[in-house]
Write a protein that holds these residues in place. Structure first.
Motif, PDB file in Angstrom:
ATOM      1  N   ASN A  72       0.799  -1.229   0.000  1.00 52.64           N
ATOM      2  CA  ASN A  72       0.000   0.000   0.000  1.00 52.64           C
ATOM      3  C   ASN A  72       0.830   1.277   0.000  1.00 52.64           C
ATOM      4  OD1 ASN A  72      -2.529  -1.316  -0.066  1.00 52.64           O
ATOM      5  ND2 ASN A  72      -2.321  -1.776   2.102  1.00 52.64           N
ATOM      6  N   GLU A  73       2.026   1.194  -0.548  1.00 47.51           N
ATOM      7  CA  GLU A  73       2.873   2.379  -0.662  1.00 47.51           C
ATOM      8  C   GLU A  73       3.467   2.457  -2.068  1.00 47.51           C
ATOM      9  OE1 GLU A  73       6.765   4.544   1.360  1.00 47.51           O
ATOM     10  OE2 GLU A  73       6.289   2.497   1.937  1.00 47.51           O
ATOM     11  N   VAL A  74       3.362   3.644  -2.672  1.00 41.24           N
ATOM     12  CA  VAL A  74       4.084   3.913  -3.910  1.00 41.24           C
ATOM     13  C   VAL A  74       5.512   4.214  -3.483  1.00 41.24           C
ATOM     14  CG1 VAL A  74       4.330   5.457  -5.888  1.00 41.24           C
ATOM     15  CG2 VAL A  74       2.035   4.791  -5.104  1.00 41.24           C
ATOM     16  N   THR A  75       6.427   3.325  -3.839  1.00 46.73           N
ATOM     17  CA  THR A  75       7.802   3.453  -3.363  1.00 46.73           C
ATOM     18  C   THR A  75       8.728   4.121  -4.375  1.00 46.73           C
ATOM     19  OG1 THR A  75       8.192   1.161  -4.056  1.00 46.73           O
ATOM     20  CG2 THR A  75       7.619   1.531  -1.735  1.00 46.73           C
ATOM     21  N   TRP A  76       8.386   4.058  -5.647  1.00 45.09           N
ATOM     22  CA  TRP A  76       9.181   4.684  -6.705  1.00 45.09           C
ATOM     23  C   TRP A  76       8.237   5.181  -7.792  1.00 45.09           C
ATOM     24  CZ3 TRP A  76      14.726   3.746  -7.167  1.00 45.09           C
ATOM     25  CH2 TRP A  76      15.247   2.857  -6.229  1.00 45.09           C
ATOM     26  N   THR A  77       8.453   6.366  -8.287  1.00 48.21           N
ATOM     27  CA  THR A  77       7.782   6.853  -9.486  1.00 48.21           C
ATOM     28  C   THR A  77       8.760   7.770 -10.207  1.00 48.21           C
ATOM     29  OG1 THR A  77       5.666   6.926  -8.307  1.00 48.21           O
ATOM     30  CG2 THR A  77       5.751   8.017 -10.443  1.00 48.21           C
ATOM     31  N   TYR A  78       9.112   7.392 -11.420  1.00 50.06           N
ATOM     32  CA  TYR A  78      10.018   8.220 -12.213  1.00 50.06           C
ATOM     33  C   TYR A  78       9.575   8.226 -13.664  1.00 50.06           C
ATOM     34  CZ  TYR A  78      13.247   8.650  -8.330  1.00 50.06           C
ATOM     35  OH  TYR A  78      13.797   8.959  -7.115  1.00 50.06           O
ATOM     36  N   VAL A  79       9.691   9.391 -14.284  1.00 54.79           N
ATOM     37  CA  VAL A  79       9.398   9.573 -15.699  1.00 54.79           C
ATOM     38  C   VAL A  79      10.625  10.245 -16.322  1.00 54.79           C
ATOM     39  CG1 VAL A  79       7.928  10.777 -17.370  1.00 54.79           C
ATOM     40  CG2 VAL A  79       6.921   9.771 -15.310  1.00 54.79           C
ATOM     41  N   HIS A  80      11.043   9.753 -17.483  1.00 58.92           N
ATOM     42  CA  HIS A  80      12.195  10.347 -18.157  1.00 58.92           C
ATOM     43  C   HIS A  80      11.857  11.802 -18.520  1.00 58.92           C
ATOM     44  CE1 HIS A  80      15.448  11.115 -20.918  1.00 58.92           C
ATOM     45  NE2 HIS A  80      16.040  10.027 -20.432  1.00 58.92           N
ATOM     46  N   PRO A  81      12.816  12.704 -18.364  1.00 54.97           N
ATOM     47  CA  PRO A  81      12.553  14.122 -18.674  1.00 54.97           C
ATOM     48  C   PRO A  81      11.990  14.382 -20.069  1.00 54.97           C
ATOM     49  CG  PRO A  81      14.610  13.929 -17.467  1.00 54.97           C
ATOM     50  CD  PRO A  81      14.150  12.522 -17.762  1.00 54.97           C
ATOM     51  N   VAL A  82      12.307  13.566 -21.067  1.00 53.53           N
ATOM     52  CA  VAL A  82      11.750  13.799 -22.406  1.00 53.53           C
ATOM     53  C   VAL A  82      10.245  13.586 -22.443  1.00 53.53           C
ATOM     54  CG1 VAL A  82      13.918  13.194 -23.573  1.00 53.53           C
ATOM     55  CG2 VAL A  82      12.137  11.453 -23.309  1.00 53.53           C
ATOM     56  N   ALA A  83       9.710  12.923 -21.413  1.00 55.69           N
ATOM     57  CA  ALA A  83       8.269  12.625 -21.381  1.00 55.69           C
ATOM     58  C   ALA A  83       7.537  13.402 -20.290  1.00 55.69           C
ATOM     59  CB  ALA A  83       8.052  11.123 -21.210  1.00 55.69           C
ATOM     60  N   TYR A  84       8.198  14.361 -19.647  1.00 56.63           N
ATOM     61  CA  TYR A  84       7.517  15.174 -18.635  1.00 56.63           C
ATOM     62  C   TYR A  84       6.295  15.847 -19.254  1.00 56.63           C
ATOM     63  CZ  TYR A  84      11.607  15.172 -15.402  1.00 56.63           C
ATOM     64  OH  TYR A  84      12.619  14.834 -14.543  1.00 56.63           O
ATOM     65  N   ARG A  85       5.256  15.976 -18.433  1.00 57.62           N
ATOM     66  CA  ARG A  85       4.038  16.708 -18.768  1.00 57.62           C
ATOM     67  C   ARG A  85       3.321  16.158 -20.008  1.00 57.62           C
ATOM     68  NH1 ARG A  85       3.171  19.478 -15.288  1.00 57.62           N
ATOM     69  NH2 ARG A  85       3.155  21.553 -14.579  1.00 57.62           N
ATOM     70  N   ARG A  86       3.424  14.834 -20.169  1.00 54.32           N
ATOM     71  CA  ARG A  86       2.742  14.188 -21.293  1.00 54.32           C
ATOM     72  C   ARG A  86       1.760  13.125 -20.800  1.00 54.32           C
ATOM     73  NH1 ARG A  86       6.960  12.991 -25.901  1.00 54.32           N
ATOM     74  NH2 ARG A  86       5.029  12.692 -27.056  1.00 54.32           N
ATOM     75  N   GLY A  87       1.499  13.119 -19.481  1.00 55.84           N
ATOM     76  CA  GLY A  87       0.510  12.201 -18.931  1.00 55.84           C
ATOM     77  C   GLY A  87       1.060  10.869 -18.469  1.00 55.84           C
ATOM     78  N   VAL A  88       2.358  10.674 -18.569  1.00 52.15           N
ATOM     79  CA  VAL A  88       2.959   9.386 -18.222  1.00 52.15           C
ATOM     80  C   VAL A  88       2.886   9.134 -16.716  1.00 52.15           C
ATOM     81  CG1 VAL A  88       5.091   8.019 -18.252  1.00 52.15           C
ATOM     82  CG2 VAL A  88       4.454   9.416 -20.241  1.00 52.15           C
ATOM     83  N   GLY A  89       3.295  10.103 -15.914  1.00 47.77           N
ATOM     84  CA  GLY A  89       3.235   9.938 -14.460  1.00 47.77           C
ATOM     85  C   GLY A  89       1.809   9.724 -13.978  1.00 47.77           C
ATOM     86  N   ARG A  90       0.891  10.471 -14.532  1.00 51.61           N
ATOM     87  CA  ARG A  90      -0.526  10.328 -14.163  1.00 51.61           C
ATOM     88  C   ARG A  90      -1.039   8.932 -14.532  1.00 51.61           C
ATOM     89  NH1 ARG A  90      -3.735  14.141 -12.583  1.00 51.61           N
ATOM     90  NH2 ARG A  90      -2.416  15.791 -13.474  1.00 51.61           N
ATOM     91  N   ALA A  91      -0.685   8.436 -15.713  1.00 59.60           N
ATOM     92  CA  ALA A  91      -1.126   7.102 -16.134  1.00 59.60           C
ATOM     93  C   ALA A  91      -0.567   6.023 -15.203  1.00 59.60           C
ATOM     94  CB  ALA A  91      -0.704   6.840 -17.575  1.00 59.60           C
ATOM     95  N   LEU A  92       0.697   6.148 -14.837  1.00 61.87           N
ATOM     96  CA  LEU A  92       1.297   5.184 -13.905  1.00 61.87           C
ATOM     97  C   LEU A  92       0.600   5.230 -12.550  1.00 61.87           C
ATOM     98  CD1 LEU A  92       5.042   5.781 -14.778  1.00 61.87           C
ATOM     99  CD2 LEU A  92       3.878   3.560 -14.914  1.00 61.87           C
ATOM    100  N   LEU A  93       0.392   6.433 -12.044  1.00 60.69           N
ATOM    101  CA  LEU A  93      -0.250   6.591 -10.741  1.00 60.69           C
ATOM    102  C   LEU A  93      -1.667   6.036 -10.757  1.00 60.69           C
ATOM    103  CD1 LEU A  93       0.276   7.721  -7.929  1.00 60.69           C
ATOM    104  CD2 LEU A  93      -0.604   9.918  -8.736  1.00 60.69           C
ATOM    105  N   ARG A  94      -2.417   6.344 -11.785  1.00 55.92           N
ATOM    106  CA  ARG A  94      -3.791   5.835 -11.879  1.00 55.92           C
ATOM    107  C   ARG A  94      -3.822   4.314 -11.995  1.00 55.92           C
ATOM    108  NH1 ARG A  94      -6.852  10.340 -15.660  1.00 55.92           N
ATOM    109  NH2 ARG A  94      -6.986  11.921 -14.008  1.00 55.92           N
ATOM    110  N   HIS A  95      -2.817   3.738 -12.625  1.00 60.28           N
ATOM    111  CA  HIS A  95      -2.736   2.282 -12.719  1.00 60.28           C
ATOM    112  C   HIS A  95      -2.721   1.664 -11.321  1.00 60.28           C
ATOM    113  CE1 HIS A  95      -1.700  -1.545 -14.623  1.00 60.28           C
ATOM    114  NE2 HIS A  95      -0.853  -1.716 -13.628  1.00 60.28           N
TER     115      HIS A  95
END
Length: 154
Positions: A72-95
């Protein structure tokens, strides 16, 4: 632009290491300083990257982000800088959040305003702020905000 989330495979290691090492520098630059940087190869075992589930995000077929979830803990979340602000982090988190039945916790470093904004926009609430050793390089001191997401009951 097509984002796909799938389970981590061993063949993803090089991509995940590149993602972490690039994005971690940005995270540290905004908080404790890049002097605290250690690459993924030096920290993944002691920080338990593979203790729980790990998923990767592909953007148009390229692995550009990853998230790890354990107990029940998100221990790591990283998105490559080339993909910042393209919805990748949000998609991972929502998953992760779409599968949650219990409250989910994570810690975001003070100064990482973009990540904190994402977490707040997805319903995380600030629970506590702590200052202590930086996870991954305990010779440095950091301030972290512990945030909690409570899933809606169906």
């Amino acid at each position: 632009m097509n984002i796909t989330i799938r389970a981590y495979a061993q063949s993803d290691w090089n991509a995940v290491a590149r993602i972490h090492d690039s994005a971690r520098l940005d995270e540290l630059r905004a908080s404790v300083g890049v002097e605290a940087f250690l690459d993924l190869a030096a920290t993944y075992e002691s920080e338990g990257l593979f203790d729980g589930d790990v998923w990767v995000a592909e953007l148009d077929g390229d692995v550009v982000g990853f998230i790890a979830f354990d107990d029940n803990e998100v221990t790591w979340t990283y998105v490559h800088p080339v993909a910042y602000r393209r919805g990748v982090g949000r998609a991972l988190l929502r998953h992760v959040l779409d599968r949650a039945t219990e409250p989910v916790e994570l810690t975001v470093l003070d100064g990482n305003d973009a990540a904190r904004g994402l977490y707040e926009s997805e319903g995380f609430q600030l629970e506590e702020t702590r200052t202590g050793p930086l996870v991954g390089n305990e010779t440095f001191t950091a301030t972290g905000h512990i945030m909690v997401f409570t899933p809606r009951r169906s």
